[in-house]
Design an enzyme around this catalytic site. Sequence first.
Site, PDB file in Angstrom:
ATOM      1  N   GLU A   1      -1.177  -8.382   4.593  1.00 45.96           N
ATOM      2  CA  GLU A   1      -1.624  -9.632   5.958  1.00 45.96           C
ATOM      3  C   GLU A   1      -3.136  -9.337   6.422  1.00 45.96           C
ATOM      4  OE1 GLU A   1      -1.260  -6.732   4.517  1.00 45.96           O
ATOM      5  OE2 GLU A   1      -1.804  -4.628   5.821  1.00 45.96           O
TER       6      GLU A   1
ATOM      7  N   CYS B   1       0.893  -1.329  -0.524  1.00 40.78           N
ATOM      8  CA  CYS B   1      -0.458   0.237   0.397  1.00 40.78           C
ATOM      9  C   CYS B   1       1.135   1.215  -0.107  1.00 40.78           C
ATOM     10  CB  CYS B   1      -1.105  -0.368   0.959  1.00 40.78           C
ATOM     11  SG  CYS B   1      -2.014   0.897   1.214  1.00 40.78           S
TER      12      CYS B   1
ATOM     13  N   HIS C   1      -3.608  -5.464   0.512  1.00 41.08           N
ATOM     14  CA  HIS C   1      -3.140  -5.682   1.785  1.00 41.08           C
ATOM     15  C   HIS C   1      -2.924  -6.989   2.249  1.00 41.08           C
ATOM     16  CE1 HIS C   1      -2.531  -1.528   4.324  1.00 41.08           C
ATOM     17  NE2 HIS C   1      -3.594  -1.373   3.067  1.00 41.08           N
TER      18      HIS C   1
END
Length: 505
Positions: free
Chosen positions: A167, A78, A165
């Site tokens: 994660e 990002c 993202h």
Amino acid sequence: MIIVVDFGSQTTHLISRRVADFGIQVKIIEPDVALEVITAVKPAGIIFSGGPASVYERHAPTVSKTIYTLGIPILGICYGQQLTAHLLGGKVKPGKTKEFGPAALVIDGNTRLFSSLSTRSRVWMSHGDVVASPPLGFSFVGNTETVAAAAMTHEKRRIYCVQFHPEVEHTEHGALIFKNFLDICGLSAKQQSVDIEAMIKTIKKTVGSKKAIAAVSGGLDSTVSATLVARAIGKQLIPVHIENGLMRKGTTQTVVSYFRNKLGINPIVLSKEKEFLKVLKGKTDPEEKRKAIGKLYIELFEKELKNHTHVEFLVQGTIYSDVIESKGTRYAANIKSHHNIGGLPKRMKLILVEPIRELYTDQVRSLAKRLRIPRQFISQQPHPGPGYAIRIIGEVTKERLVRVCLADAIIVEEVNMTGWYEKLLHSFAVATGIQSTAVKGDGRGLGEVIAVRAVVSRDRMTADWAKLPDSLLQKISSRIVNEVPGVSRVVYDITTKPPATMEWE
Ligand code: XMP
């Protein structure tokens, strides 16, 4: 080791968690010291986190360009992608729309980062800016409907960037993306699972022949922690449940039955609803209410402690997000201080045992399943420490406590019956303190307005009001006005967080 440079994303700690999940050591550092630390530590790979800033803002966090020349693989996420584009000569511009939520990633280029990924998968986006043109030598390798540059890489220099993202758990193949990156870094990544036996061994060794006391509220974190300690030291554990009258109906019975029947330990139950109501009397300020509850809780716990000898340890259900939330990070936009009851005073001189301090909520849940903790604990919605006291606006009286408790039980029952309970982070009643008119029987009369709050949340930090079906809302409303004394009307809270918080107080 992997170094994560934190640009203030709320999910930086999740990045480190994903790496640690593969048994790889990881360290989070701030951008200002990045070059210095990286040259000293010589990590196998570097990850640049996301962050709330825009690369063009004055004082936007940045790093030295030298980092890109060290030959260490880099993964930019990002803001990490935008900063890479910006520093290496690409163009970043504000996106047409701010994107927040799921998107379909289409892989349209060759990259080791996406090795074994399906060409189309779900990813999670959260950004304002996008990369408009890549720096020299980079190519775009993935897109979504709204973002052409969902991923860009320079394979030869081993620099990989993604706009989404990986994660967060909502990115379908997030773990695989991290595994691929770790492979690129030359690290052998093997998924680790929590080692229950090792945890038990550590607790045994720490506590030895002494005793440990635990406050067990019925929440998942304290239950899991106490269970691990019970598995380690059996009856040397003293579980104490303080019944304050502010918890959901049935909590005490659930706690007692679990500890007695499943762990073979009789918990001490202190039934103190009256005392809690007494300290809440006349208090209308939310902070004062919170403080009064916390103070009495500690006093009762300390008093109970005096009835026992050889207690040297205090078991707490602290989890990793509690640690992170209360610490915050320098570039994070706004992380509030953690407000669990916790904070039992230092004067108790007890040594803390926090067996799940390193774990995240989802890990705690899967650990709970492996420990065979009953479903009621695992699938329950979180209940705030001060309980109903912060869902009764203004003064908490016995009458209003009964009202909110009954209305809450109706909501839980109905959302459960329609299969909504587990989809919602919270669904609860608020006694608003507003009086409105209602016609009941032959006369008009005043009664309290009850608000229903039901929210869905991906990350527990932001939330959207739940689009419950009309029929369910209608049923909840009719039942509350008909079955709960003193209620004149029911309203539904349709505010997102932010700007509103989950709780009303
Ligand atoms: P807010 O209202 O701040 O809530 O959006 C975020 C989450 O925290 C919970 N919450 C509390 N939990 N003590 C707690 O233990 C508190 O004083 C408290 N206030 C809010 C809330 O239920 C939600 O899950």
